[in-house]
Design a protein around this motif. Structure first.
Motif, PDB file in Angstrom:
ATOM      1  N   CYS A 145      -6.791   1.172   4.167  1.00  0.00           N
ATOM      2  CA  CYS A 145      -6.909   2.549   3.672  1.00  0.00           C
ATOM      3  C   CYS A 145      -8.081   2.729   2.711  1.00  0.00           C
ATOM      4  CB  CYS A 145      -5.623   2.968   2.971  1.00  0.00           C
ATOM      5  SG  CYS A 145      -4.175   2.839   4.035  1.00  0.00           S
ATOM      6  N   CYS A 164      -0.122   3.254   3.679  1.00  0.00           N
ATOM      7  CA  CYS A 164       0.265   2.790   5.018  1.00  0.00           C
ATOM      8  C   CYS A 164       1.402   1.766   4.997  1.00  0.00           C
ATOM      9  CB  CYS A 164      -0.943   2.197   5.753  1.00  0.00           C
ATOM     10  SG  CYS A 164      -1.444   0.597   5.101  1.00  0.00           S
ATOM     11  N   CYS A 207      -5.878  -1.425  -0.685  1.00  0.00           N
ATOM     12  CA  CYS A 207      -5.534  -1.764   0.700  1.00  0.00           C
ATOM     13  C   CYS A 207      -6.807  -1.832   1.560  1.00  0.00           C
ATOM     14  CB  CYS A 207      -4.581  -0.709   1.247  1.00  0.00           C
ATOM     15  SG  CYS A 207      -4.243  -0.913   3.012  1.00  0.00           S
ATOM     16  N   CYS A 245       0.841  -1.203   0.000  1.00  0.00           N
ATOM     17  CA  CYS A 245       0.000   0.000   0.000  1.00  0.00           C
ATOM     18  C   CYS A 245       0.876   1.254   0.000  1.00  0.00           C
ATOM     19  CB  CYS A 245      -0.910   0.001   1.231  1.00  0.00           C
ATOM     20  SG  CYS A 245      -1.853   1.534   1.405  1.00  0.00           S
TER      21      CYS A 245
HETATM   22 ZN   LIG Z   1      -2.952   0.995   3.377  1.00  0.00          ZN
END
Ligand SMILES: [Zn+2]
Length: 416
Positions: free
Chosen positions: A28, A12, A25, A9
């Motif tokens: 997220c 993150c 992700c 990702c």
């Molecule tokens: Zn993420």
């Protein structure tokens, strides 16, 4: 063997395995549409031991000559129509018109379905076959759907295409001929993309809309454009690369390609990336210039003659990374400038591209006029799709030819 290691990702840093289907992700993605973009990470340290200039030079030009740097783990699953290995054409005529010296066009419309999207879909559909899926779904303004339908036909996969109502007839025809189940969706390409995601949830179809935030492999085929440019310039990157941007997957992928080649020690310097959009749909350019990461809401009224770049949305950080990391420039051009560039390329170089491609050349001309690009710099414009893809737009550039009786006296009147 591919040196792809994991999916990661961009927001993150969470990692996901390559052998499971994921679109974004999980952590997220819940923040909103286009959040949680996931990218493919390669073990370039190991790749460096296996790949060098002589190895690559010994292979036939093609997307798949770079198979170690693409995310297909089982080579027997590759679906190819002979894509890639496109010419880098030095354009002295267009250079003269723009008072520059080293201008090249990367002619992507000699690919099998006449656009760069063949690079994207040879990777996407190979991955679909590797995942063992039998149906794909996607939304597209045209070129991506044409490529998807062709590679699905080759692979024997079922293909659902959601296309905005205003897509050009030549593209729609090509998609239907390839056997894809095609549905016109009212509204923008973003509306169609959301419907594709919902259909994927409902029926388990593999979702391949070409927005990096909705599908992690979108930039992978495009990065081979950068690899080829470097090889064609004698293992050098140019100073500037001009790329038309719709949703911006292409510029993000091309930038990733340059970075990987530098990490592999195959080139010394990196180019600065220029993302070109149409004034009526300049969402990424505006988001970049405002220093933001996302557009607050997609444009409902995105307008331009260049339908391939009429996305009206900035789908997350992927295209912005290319502009920011390369100290690049985002530039918007008018439809008039786009059509003038299309005509000038055809007249000075014999290159007939579609308006979305001509936008790159129009962006180059504009930045030359503004003095932001030095005339001695080496610049490459990526011409993404063929002029014959959009005859309706091209007809605005030409007049009907005169018709006469087959008599020399009649011809004489015209020759005068
Ligand atoms: Zn993420």
């Amino acid at each position: 063997m591919s040196f792809a290691e994991t999916l990661k990702c961009l927001e993150c840093g969470k990692e996901y395995p390559l052998d499971e289907i994921i679109y974004n992700c999980g952590s997220c993605g819940s923040k909103g549409l286009f959040h949680g973009t996931v990218d493919v990470v390669y073990n370039l340290e190991e790749a460096k031991e296996k790949i060098d200039k002589s190895v690559l030079e010994s292979r036939h030009p093609s997307v798949w000559k770079y198979f170690e740097l693409l995310p297909i783990l089982d080579d027997s699953k590759i679906v190819s129509l002979g894509e890639g290995g496109t010419p880098l054409v030095k354009c002295d005529g267009y250079a003269r018109e723009t008072k520059s010296k080293s201008l090249y066009m990367k002619n992507e419309f000699v690919n099998p379905t006449l656009s760069f999207k063949d690079r994207v879909f040879t990777v996407n559909i190979s991955k679909a076959v590797e995942y063992g899926v039998n149906t794909i779904v996607m939304a597209s303004s045209g070129n991506a759907a044409t490529a998807a339908s062709a590679y699905c036909a080759k692979a024997g996969l079922k293909c659902y295409i959601f296309i905005p109502s205003e897509a050009s007839l030549s593209k729609i025809t090509n998609i239907i001929v390839n056997g894809a189940k095609t549905v016109k969706i009212k509204g923008t390409v973003v509306n169609a993309a959301v419907l594709a995601v919902e259909a994927s949830w409902k029926w388990g179809w593999y979702q391949l809309t070409t927005a990096k935030a909705l599908s992690p492999y979108q930039g992978e085929g495009s990065k081979t454009i950068a690899y080829e440019i470097c090889e064609q310039l004698g293992w050098n990157a140019p100073d500037w690369v001009f790329v038309p941007m719709g949703g911006g997957d292409n510029i993000g992928g091309i930038w990733k390609g340059f970075k990987e080649f530098q990490e592999l020690g195959l080139i010394d310097t990196l180019p600065r990336m220029v993302g070109v959009q149409a004034e009526g749909a300049a969402t990424i350019v505006n988001t970049f210039n405002q220093g933001k990461d996302y557009t607050e809401a997609p444009m409902e009224d995105a307008k331009t003659i260049a339908e391939g770049i009429r996305a009206g949305v900035c789908p997350g950080p992927w295209p912005l990374m290319a502009l920011r990391e390369s100290k690049g420039i985002g530039v918007a051009v008018s439809d008039k400038e786009i059509l003038e560039a299309e005509k000038m390329l055809a007249k000075t170089e014999g290159i007939f591209c579609e308006p979305s491609s001509a936008a790159a050349a129009a962006g180059f001309k504009k930045l030359r006029e503004q003095g932001k690009i030095d005339g001695k710099d080496i610049a490459v414009c990526v011409l993404t799709g063929a002029g014959l893809k959009d005859i309706e737009a091209a007809m605005k550039l030409v007049e009907e030819p005169p018709e006469i009786e087959p008599k020399i006296t009649e011809l004489e009147k015209l020759v005068k």
